[in-house]
Design a protein around this motif. Structure first.
Motif, PDB file in Angstrom:
ATOM      1  N   HIS A   1      -5.876  -6.470  -4.862  1.00  0.00           N
ATOM      2  CA  HIS A   1      -6.192  -5.676  -6.051  1.00  0.00           C
ATOM      3  C   HIS A   1      -5.322  -4.422  -6.048  1.00  0.00           C
ATOM      4  CE1 HIS A   1      -8.933  -3.979  -9.171  1.00  0.00           C
ATOM      5  NE2 HIS A   1      -8.506  -2.845  -8.646  1.00  0.00           N
ATOM      6  N   ILE A   2      -4.580  -4.217  -7.138  1.00  0.00           N
ATOM      7  CA  ILE A   2      -3.826  -2.970  -7.286  1.00  0.00           C
ATOM      8  C   ILE A   2      -3.993  -2.489  -8.711  1.00  0.00           C
ATOM      9  CG2 ILE A   2      -1.568  -4.076  -7.780  1.00  0.00           C
ATOM     10  CD1 ILE A   2      -0.626  -1.628  -5.767  1.00  0.00           C
ATOM     11  N   GLN A   3      -4.233  -1.178  -8.862  1.00  0.00           N
ATOM     12  CA  GLN A   3      -4.580  -0.661 -10.179  1.00  0.00           C
ATOM     13  C   GLN A   3      -4.097   0.775 -10.324  1.00  0.00           C
ATOM     14  OE1 GLN A   3      -8.818  -0.917 -10.835  1.00  0.00           O
ATOM     15  NE2 GLN A   3      -8.694   0.022 -12.859  1.00  0.00           N
TER      16      GLN A   3
ATOM     17  N   ASP B   1       0.808  -1.231   0.000  1.00  0.00           N
ATOM     18  CA  ASP B   1       0.000   0.000   0.000  1.00  0.00           C
ATOM     19  C   ASP B   1       0.844   1.285   0.000  1.00  0.00           C
ATOM     20  OD1 ASP B   1      -2.579   1.045  -0.207  1.00  0.00           O
ATOM     21  OD2 ASP B   1      -2.797   1.336   1.939  1.00  0.00           O
TER      22      ASP B   1
ATOM     23  N   LEU C   1      -4.623   4.323 -12.285  1.00  0.00           N
ATOM     24  CA  LEU C   1      -5.550   5.084 -13.123  1.00  0.00           C
ATOM     25  C   LEU C   1      -4.690   6.084 -13.908  1.00  0.00           C
ATOM     26  CD1 LEU C   1      -7.840   5.149 -10.186  1.00  0.00           C
ATOM     27  CD2 LEU C   1      -8.744   4.490 -12.403  1.00  0.00           C
TER      28      LEU C   1
ATOM     29  N   ALA D   1      -8.317  -7.669  -0.971  1.00  0.00           N
ATOM     30  CA  ALA D   1      -8.812  -8.221  -2.235  1.00  0.00           C
ATOM     31  C   ALA D   1      -7.667  -8.543  -3.201  1.00  0.00           C
ATOM     32  CB  ALA D   1      -9.773  -7.236  -2.885  1.00  0.00           C
TER      33      ALA D   1
ATOM     34  N   ARG E   1       0.440   3.707  -3.052  1.00  0.00           N
ATOM     35  CA  ARG E   1      -0.816   4.455  -3.015  1.00  0.00           C
ATOM     36  C   ARG E   1      -0.722   5.615  -2.018  1.00  0.00           C
ATOM     37  NH1 ARG E   1      -5.059   5.363  -0.113  1.00  0.00           N
ATOM     38  NH2 ARG E   1      -4.367   3.961   1.535  1.00  0.00           N
TER      39      ARG E   1
ATOM     40  N   ILE F   1      -5.129   2.660  -6.867  1.00  0.00           N
ATOM     41  CA  ILE F   1      -6.066   2.032  -5.934  1.00  0.00           C
ATOM     42  C   ILE F   1      -5.398   0.746  -5.460  1.00  0.00           C
ATOM     43  CG2 ILE F   1      -8.281   0.823  -5.746  1.00  0.00           C
ATOM     44  CD1 ILE F   1      -9.433   2.865  -7.676  1.00  0.00           C
ATOM     45  N   CYS F   2      -5.305   0.556  -4.155  1.00  0.00           N
ATOM     46  CA  CYS F   2      -4.687  -0.660  -3.618  1.00  0.00           C
ATOM     47  C   CYS F   2      -5.566  -1.219  -2.508  1.00  0.00           C
ATOM     48  CB  CYS F   2      -3.291  -0.348  -3.073  1.00  0.00           C
ATOM     49  SG  CYS F   2      -2.508  -1.803  -2.340  1.00  0.00           S
ATOM     50  N   LEU F   3      -6.031  -2.465  -2.696  1.00  0.00           N
ATOM     51  CA  LEU F   3      -6.867  -3.119  -1.695  1.00  0.00           C
ATOM     52  C   LEU F   3      -6.189  -4.435  -1.304  1.00  0.00           C
ATOM     53  CD1 LEU F   3     -10.125  -2.358  -3.636  1.00  0.00           C
ATOM     54  CD2 LEU F   3      -9.550  -1.367  -1.430  1.00  0.00           C
TER      55      LEU F   3
ATOM     56  N   LEU G   1      -5.039   9.930 -14.163  1.00  0.00           N
ATOM     57  CA  LEU G   1      -4.788  10.788 -13.007  1.00  0.00           C
ATOM     58  C   LEU G   1      -3.296  10.941 -12.712  1.00  0.00           C
ATOM     59  CD1 LEU G   1      -7.611   9.551 -10.618  1.00  0.00           C
ATOM     60  CD2 LEU G   1      -7.541  11.686 -11.861  1.00  0.00           C
TER      61      LEU G   1
ATOM     62  N   HIS H   1       0.461  12.014 -12.744  1.00  0.00           N
ATOM     63  CA  HIS H   1       1.180  13.241 -13.124  1.00  0.00           C
ATOM     64  C   HIS H   1       2.654  12.978 -13.439  1.00  0.00           C
ATOM     65  CE1 HIS H   1      -1.648  16.658 -11.754  1.00  0.00           C
ATOM     66  NE2 HIS H   1      -2.358  15.560 -11.876  1.00  0.00           N
TER      67      HIS H   1
ATOM     68  N   TYR I   1      -2.117  12.109  -6.207  1.00  0.00           N
ATOM     69  CA  TYR I   1      -3.148  12.406  -7.206  1.00  0.00           C
ATOM     70  C   TYR I   1      -4.229  11.331  -7.279  1.00  0.00           C
ATOM     71  CZ  TYR I   1       0.583  15.616  -8.296  1.00  0.00           C
ATOM     72  OH  TYR I   1       1.541  16.578  -8.188  1.00  0.00           O
ATOM     73  N   ASN I   2      -4.276  10.474  -6.285  1.00  0.00           N
ATOM     74  CA  ASN I   2      -5.284   9.395  -6.242  1.00  0.00           C
ATOM     75  C   ASN I   2      -5.239   8.519  -7.493  1.00  0.00           C
ATOM     76  OD1 ASN I   2      -6.329  10.304  -3.730  1.00  0.00           O
ATOM     77  ND2 ASN I   2      -7.604  11.809  -4.785  1.00  0.00           N
TER      78      ASN I   2
ATOM     79  N   TYR J   1      -6.384  13.574 -20.265  1.00  0.00           N
ATOM     80  CA  TYR J   1      -7.026  14.347 -19.191  1.00  0.00           C
ATOM     81  C   TYR J   1      -6.496  15.778 -19.085  1.00  0.00           C
ATOM     82  CZ  TYR J   1      -8.814  14.965 -14.410  1.00  0.00           C
ATOM     83  OH  TYR J   1      -9.455  15.398 -13.297  1.00  0.00           O
TER      84      TYR J   1
END
Lengths: 103, 290
Positions: free
Chosen positions: B93-95, B74, B97, B91, B77, B86-88, B100, B102, B82-83, B147
């Motif tokens: 799960h790491i992703q 984690d 985005l 679950a 993250r 995502i790290c769970l 977003l 920079h 800049y969010n 973006y």
């Protein structure tokens, strides 16, 4: 099962918040224990990425469903991958209590 | 001198002023480059024909997280401002985005497991056009779906072979794209119109430029339209009016045909030469006051 609901306030009488990422509060409701937790949304005024940061928050609470008025394009695909179901309620006059009664 | 032509409100005539000013400056025999910084919808080249002599991509690096090496600690993250991650851990799960991201590299510094590498993502292109007059137009153009236009705007503004005198045609609004375009300017020309909308957005632009400590003056376009409130406000604030462009049907007709009024009508050529003179005088006064 845990469900997250976006709320404009921290009471059962509060109205549903129509936005997901920038809602005022998240209500985390446990359908088994019937307990509710109101969490102020720390991402409400984020410059960017409020949606993904809010996913991080609700998903880490272990919810399987999220109820809100609207979900942005960025968050939908992430929720899909996490297999979290999204429920959209268009009626903005619904209170948290009324929504909980439907569950 | 680097001059940015900007406006708070869209559609007030930034590109109209910058293209005609560009033409008039060239007619005086002064070498000048025009850079279209409205990377989200560049349109300067609608008014010129030229040969594209150069084109290069603007590239950003985005992280790639390798699941097999990731321990879901984690930390990346937490480092990301800049969010964009995502790290769970529960679950697994790491992703990332990508939209977003920079390209700050904080996640790479955070990872102690060599689970993050980088890949290149094309954000847009900078194109250089050589006109028959010998002058160049540089255009920043954002790729669809990207973006933020800032890296492409900066890429266009840093075109290495630009002349000493450069005009930057700014994007509308007063947010980051406008700030990026105004930041490198020696002087900013704010184009507005005498309407309540024009005044409202002019006030916001002026506040932003005051914060940036920029020298600026105002061009009132479509003068004769609307009301007097903009003139009263400018007088109260002591902000100079550099020029007033009349609400003239001929201007609209020529512009809609993709032509320059300064080329078609010698009176307007003189008008824009005069505007350039006023900008130079005023910019000179401002710098000597500092």
């Amino acid at each position: 099962m845990k469900v997250a609901i976006t709320s404009t306030g921290n009471t059962p009488e509060s109205l549903l918040d129509s936005r997901f990422g920038r809602c005022a509060y998240f209500v985390i409701y446990d359908t088994q224990s019937k307990s509710t937790e109101y969490i102020p949304n720390p991402n409400k005024d984020s410059l960017e990425g409020a949606g993904p940061a809010s996913i991080q928050l609700v998903a880490s609470k272990g919810v399987e469903k999220v109820i809100s008025g609207e979900f942005g394009a960025k968050v939908k695909s992430v929720f899909d991958r996490l297999q979290i179901q999204l429920i959209v309620i268009k009626d903005q006059e619904k209170t948290i209590k009324e929504i909980l009664d439907l569950l | 001198m680097k001059i940015t032509i900007a406006s708070g409100k869209g559609g007030t005539g930034k590109t109209f002023v910058s293209t005609n000013l560009f033409f008039a400056i060239q007619q005086e025999g002064t070498p000048v480059t025009l850079i279209d910084c409205d990377a989200e919808e560049p349109n300067v080249m609608e008014f010129f024909s030229g040969i594209r002599t150069e084109q290069y991509p603007i590239i950003q690096k985005v992280p790639v997280i390798h699941d097999d090496l990731c321990t879901y600690c984690d930390k990346c993250r937490e480092y990301c401002n800049y969010n964009a991650i995502i790290c769970l851990p529960q679950a697994k799960h790491i992703q990332v985005l990508e939209d977003l991201c920079h390209d700050c590299g904080a996640c790479l510094a955070a990872c102690q497991y060599n689970a993050i590498t980088e890949k290149e993502k094309t954000l847009g292109h900078v194109s250089v056009y050589s006109l028959s007059s010998g002058a160049s137009v540089v255009e920043g153009r954002l790729s669809i779906g990207v973006y933020s236009p800032i890296p492409v705007i900066k890429g266009a503004m840093h075109y290495p072979h630009q002349e000493e005198n450069t005009l930057f045609d700014a994007p509308p609004g007063i947010s980051c794209p406008f700030i990026a375009t105004a930041d490198k300017a020696d002087y900013v020309v704010l184009v507005t119109e005498p309407t309540p909308f024009g005044l409202n957005d002019l006030k916001l632009s002026v506040q932003t430029l005051d914060t940036l400590q920029k020298s600026y003056g105002v061009v009132i376009n479509r003068s004769g339209l609307g009301d007097n409130s903009i003139y009263e406000w400018l007088e109260e604030k002591g902000i100079p009016i550099l020029a007033e462009i009349p609400f003239d049907k001929e201007i609209a007709r020529v512009y809609s045909e993709g032509r320059l009024i300064a080329e078609v009508n010698p009176g307007y050529r003189y008008f824009f030469s005069n505007l350039y003179q006023k900008i130079q005088n005023h910019a000179g006064n401002c710098s000597s006051q500092r």
